[in-house]
Enzyme design. Structure first.
Site, mmCIF file in Angstrom:
data_model
loop_
_atom_site.group_PDB
_atom_site.id
_atom_site.type_symbol
_atom_site.label_atom_id
_atom_site.label_comp_id
_atom_site.label_asym_id
_atom_site.label_seq_id
_atom_site.Cartn_x
_atom_site.Cartn_y
_atom_site.Cartn_z
ATOM 1 C CE LYS A 1 -7.958 16.874 -9.915
ATOM 2 N NZ LYS A 1 -6.964 17.688 -10.017
ATOM 3 C CE LYS B 1 -8.281 18.535 -13.507
ATOM 4 N NZ LYS B 1 -7.485 18.606 -12.932
HETATM 5 C C1 PBG Z 1 -4.061 17.843 -9.682
HETATM 6 C C2 PBG Z 1 -4.094 17.812 -10.533
HETATM 7 C C3 PBG Z 1 -4.217 16.456 -11.152
HETATM 8 C C4 PBG Z 1 -5.197 17.946 -12.923
HETATM 9 C C5 PBG Z 1 -5.152 18.785 -12.413
HETATM 10 N N1 PBG Z 1 -4.517 18.947 -11.645
HETATM 11 C C6 PBG Z 1 -4.491 15.568 -11.459
HETATM 12 C C7 PBG Z 1 -4.741 14.943 -10.413
HETATM 13 O O1 PBG Z 1 -5.433 15.237 -9.635
HETATM 14 O O2 PBG Z 1 -3.589 13.527 -10.079
HETATM 15 C C8 PBG Z 1 -4.886 16.655 -13.976
HETATM 16 C C9 PBG Z 1 -5.428 17.238 -15.757
HETATM 17 C C10 PBG Z 1 -5.091 16.795 -16.482
HETATM 18 O O3 PBG Z 1 -4.422 15.337 -16.357
HETATM 19 O O4 PBG Z 1 -4.957 17.539 -17.844
HETATM 20 N N2 PBG Z 1 -4.256 18.529 -8.451
HETATM 21 ZN ZN ZN Z 2 -3.509 17.602 -6.756
#
Ligand code: PBG
Ligand code: ZN
Length: 325
Positions: free
Chosen positions: A197, A250
């Site tokens: 991520k 992601k």
């Molecule tokens: C937070 C989380 C995020 C997303 C999914 N879970 C945002 C972040 O890490 O700030 C983003 C998903 C999206 O933008 O569709 N754990």
């Molecule tokens: Zn989070």
């Protein structure tokens, strides 16, 4: 007679039937995981400013929504909770009657095994600081955070979840969750980790939707830098060693190389999360009439699948499903 091989690739494109016969990658509703946002204490669904056509659901509407997603032949949902109360420890994330726990058990009770239930496991929606881990001395503390993430996963398992999906990017989160699930007897509950991520600017519509923006600092001390593809492979490898069932890359569209590399290097199921910013780009352009939304979405999701994604988390799941029947 020709003395050279007469390569006429247009032979395979001559008409619709022939093109269809030679199609290599086919998008299917079965590829999708459909995100759902459910907000505690909400009486009716509310629209979101940042994500057009996506709603925060009232808890009473969750079963209906999951049912209509299943009727579109989409196999799985991913539940995100928006709690009524935040605190320093993220206690509403693992409450027995928490918003996600209740949604899981309602869906399970009413729909049985009609749909695969997946849940986000993180702390950012549930803590006052809005970080994905617990904050200690102004730092996001790794080892106390993974214990709490494990507690969240077990509470969701008790409610009947099929797969938990840790998105906190804490080191050792998969191992901590796997051990806790096994110790509690939930050996059949699987883990789809947000393995690679990245620290992306494409998350902002989601943060608005889920009310989870960090109150101070940023997520750079735990999310991956998008400049480091080999580090991404080490994250994926670590999760596999910790017993993950599905790895996730992601975002998706700007990370097709990472998806392809993961698929080549490892032999686990690979998912890709097409995030809120990717959704917003397409939505905005199509609202202006600059692009055809369905055509562009079909092309993008096919590209993500072609790169190697076995499953795609996408906000376009419901929109595109009828065209894939
Ligand atoms: C937070 C989380 C995020 C997303 C999914 N879970 C945002 C972040 O890490 O700030 C983003 C998903 C999206 O933008 O569709 N754990
Ligand atoms: Zn989070």
């Amino acid at each position: 007679m020709t003395s050279f091989p007469n390569k006429r690739l247009r032979r395979l494109r001559r008409n619709e039937k022939i093109r269809d016969f030679f199609q290599e990658v086919r998008l299917s509703t079965k590829d999708f995981i459909c995100p759902m946002f459910v907000q505690e204490n909400l009486k009716s669904n509310v629209n979101s400013d940042s994500m057009p056509d996506i709603q925060r659901l009232a808890p009473s509407n969750v079963v209906n929504e999951a049912n209509s997603i299943a009727d579109l032949k989409i196999p799985a949902i991913m539940l995100f909770g928006i709690p009524a109360k935040k605190d320093g420890d993220g206690t509403s994330a693992f409450a027995e009657d928490g918003v996600v726990q209740k949604a899981i058990s309602d869906i399970r009770k009413n729909l049985g095994e009609k749909i695969v239930i997946m849940t986000d496991v993180c702390l950012c929606q549930y803590t006052s600081a809005g970080h994905c881990g617990l904050v200690k001395d102004d730092e996001v503390d790794n080892d106390s955070s993974i214990q709490t993430l494990a507690k969240i996963a077990v509470s969701q398992a008790k409610a009947g979840v099929d797969f938990v999906s840790p998105s906190a990017m804490m080191d050792g989160q998969v191992r901590a969750i796997r051990e806790a699930l096994d110790d509690a007897g939930f050996t059949d509950v699987g883990i789809m980790s947000h393995s690679a991520k990245h620290r992306s600017s494409l998350y902002s519509p989601f943060r608005d939707m889920a009310d989870c923006a960090p109150k101070f600092g940023d997520r750079k001390s735990y999310q991956l830098p998008y400049t480091n593809p080999r580090e991404a492979m080490r994250e994926v490898e670590a999760d596999i060693n910790e017993g993950v069932d599905i790895v996730m890359i992601k975002p998706a569209l700007a990370y097709l190389d990472i998806i392809a590399e993961t698929k080549r290097k490892f032999h686990v199921p690979v998912s890709a999360y097409s995030v809120s910013g990717e959704y917003a780009l397409v939505k905005a352009a199509s609202k202006q009439g600059w692009i055809n939304e369905l055509d562009v979405v079909t092309e993008i999701l096919t590209g993500i699948k072609r790169a190697g994604a076995d499953m795609i988390v996408t906000y376009f799941s419901k929109m595109i499903a009828p065209s894939l029947k």
